[in-house]
Design a protein around this motif. Structure first.
Motif, PDB file in Angstrom:
ATOM      1  N   UNK A  21       0.835  -1.215   0.000  1.00 19.67           N
ATOM      2  CA  UNK A  21       0.000   0.000   0.000  1.00 19.67           C
ATOM      3  C   UNK A  21       0.866   1.260   0.000  1.00 19.67           C
ATOM      4  N   UNK A  22       1.884   1.253   0.824  1.00 22.32           N
ATOM      5  CA  UNK A  22       2.773   2.413   0.897  1.00 22.32           C
ATOM      6  C   UNK A  22       3.517   2.621  -0.418  1.00 22.32           C
ATOM      7  N   UNK A  23       3.986   1.528  -0.983  1.00 18.70           N
ATOM      8  CA  UNK A  23       4.712   1.635  -2.251  1.00 18.70           C
ATOM      9  C   UNK A  23       3.807   2.197  -3.341  1.00 18.70           C
ATOM     10  N   UNK A  24       2.579   1.735  -3.402  1.00 19.95           N
ATOM     11  CA  UNK A  24       1.632   2.226  -4.393  1.00 19.95           C
ATOM     12  C   UNK A  24       1.363   3.714  -4.209  1.00 19.95           C
ATOM     13  N   UNK A  25       1.186   4.125  -2.968  1.00 18.93           N
ATOM     14  CA  UNK A  25       0.945   5.543  -2.689  1.00 18.93           C
ATOM     15  C   UNK A  25       2.162   6.386  -3.066  1.00 18.93           C
ATOM     16  N   UNK A  26       3.367   5.880  -2.780  1.00 16.53           N
ATOM     17  CA  UNK A  26       4.578   6.629  -3.129  1.00 16.53           C
ATOM     18  C   UNK A  26       4.765   6.708  -4.640  1.00 16.53           C
ATOM     19  N   UNK A  27       4.396   5.664  -5.335  1.00 20.46           N
ATOM     20  CA  UNK A  27       4.482   5.686  -6.793  1.00 20.46           C
ATOM     21  C   UNK A  27       3.533   6.742  -7.346  1.00 20.46           C
ATOM     22  N   UNK A  28       2.367   6.878  -6.738  1.00 23.49           N
ATOM     23  CA  UNK A  28       1.422   7.912  -7.163  1.00 23.49           C
ATOM     24  C   UNK A  28       2.007   9.315  -6.950  1.00 23.49           C
ATOM     25  N   UNK A  29       2.894   9.450  -5.974  1.00 18.36           N
ATOM     26  CA  UNK A  29       3.535  10.745  -5.701  1.00 18.36           C
ATOM     27  C   UNK A  29       4.485  11.171  -6.820  1.00 18.36           C
ATOM     28  N   UNK A  30       4.839  10.249  -7.711  1.00 18.11           N
ATOM     29  CA  UNK A  30       5.727  10.565  -8.828  1.00 18.11           C
ATOM     30  C   UNK A  30       4.980  11.235  -9.971  1.00 18.11           C
ATOM     31  N   UNK A  31       3.677  11.234  -9.920  1.00 20.69           N
ATOM     32  CA  UNK A  31       2.850  11.707 -11.023  1.00 20.69           C
ATOM     33  C   UNK A  31       3.027  13.177 -11.358  1.00 20.69           C
ATOM     34  N   UNK A  32       2.145  13.670 -12.201  1.00 20.07           N
ATOM     35  CA  UNK A  32       2.280  15.029 -12.720  1.00 20.07           C
ATOM     36  C   UNK A  32       2.171  16.121 -11.656  1.00 20.07           C
ATOM     37  N   UNK A  33       1.627  15.794 -10.500  1.00 18.77           N
ATOM     38  CA  UNK A  33       1.490  16.808  -9.458  1.00 18.77           C
ATOM     39  C   UNK A  33       2.706  16.881  -8.564  1.00 18.77           C
ATOM     40  N   UNK A  34       3.575  15.897  -8.668  1.00 19.99           N
ATOM     41  CA  UNK A  34       4.872  15.936  -7.998  1.00 19.99           C
ATOM     42  C   UNK A  34       4.833  16.083  -6.492  1.00 19.99           C
ATOM     43  N   UNK A  35       4.101  15.237  -5.829  1.00 17.43           N
ATOM     44  CA  UNK A  35       3.970  15.324  -4.380  1.00 17.43           C
ATOM     45  C   UNK A  35       5.076  14.551  -3.669  1.00 17.43           C
ATOM     46  N   UNK A  36       6.311  14.895  -3.975  1.00 19.26           N
ATOM     47  CA  UNK A  36       7.450  14.199  -3.380  1.00 19.26           C
ATOM     48  C   UNK A  36       7.467  14.334  -1.865  1.00 19.26           C
ATOM     49  N   UNK A  37       6.928  15.419  -1.338  1.00 16.92           N
ATOM     50  CA  UNK A  37       6.904  15.612   0.117  1.00 16.92           C
ATOM     51  C   UNK A  37       6.089  14.515   0.790  1.00 16.92           C
ATOM     52  N   UNK A  38       4.984  14.120   0.154  1.00 16.50           N
ATOM     53  CA  UNK A  38       4.154  13.064   0.727  1.00 16.50           C
ATOM     54  C   UNK A  38       4.869  11.728   0.666  1.00 16.50           C
TER      55      UNK A  38
END
Length: 140
Positions: A21-38
């Motif tokens: 679950x965490x890995x999936x959420x972190x992968x989503x952080x790579x998307x166009x919105x760039x939520x690297x902080x999350x």
């Protein structure tokens, strides 16, 4: 970000959160919105022992930082993996090398390439692609 919210709602429902679950959420952080902080916050949850982490989670967080130009943070995650007993694999080196190349740090990207041999990790196609990209930057 929706993935982050869903992850925390899962905890409220008393469903066990795992590394996937965490890995999936972190992968989503790579998307166009760039939520690297999350991605970093999720990695902190893993480090704090809330979830057992693995190499994939570290790679995902590193990738989220690298995709958004946060090379220093990606490098910190890379170095922290040893302390966290997360084994570096070919993808780990490819992700950090890619982050270096994106930031114009071809020397560091090539250093990661060389470190692959020292770590006795088998190079894959992505590692070779990243080395070629870094070498091309060197020529410019």
């Amino acid at each position: 970000m929706l993935a982050f919210e869903v992850l925390h709602q899962i905890a409220d429902c008393h469903i066990e959160r795992d590394d996937t679950l965490y890995q999936t959420a972190m992968t989503a952080c790579r998307g166009p919105y760039g939520q690297w902080e999350w991605a970093l916050q999720l990695l902190r949850d893993i480090r704090d022992g809330r979830v057992a982490g693995c190499t994939k989670s570290y790679n995902s967080a590193m990738g989220a930082c690298g995709m958004r130009g946060q090379l220093d943070r990606a490098l910190q995650i890379f170095h922290d993996m040893g302390e966290a007993s997360a084994e570096k694999d070919a993808l780990t080196y490819s992700v950090v090398s890619s982050a270096c190349t994106r930031s114009g740090r071809w020397q560091l990207a090539l250093h990661c390439w060389r470190e692959l041999d020292e770590g006795r990790v088998e190079k894959d196609a992505m590692a070779y692609n990243n080395a070629v990209a870094a070498a091309l930057l060197r020529r410019e």
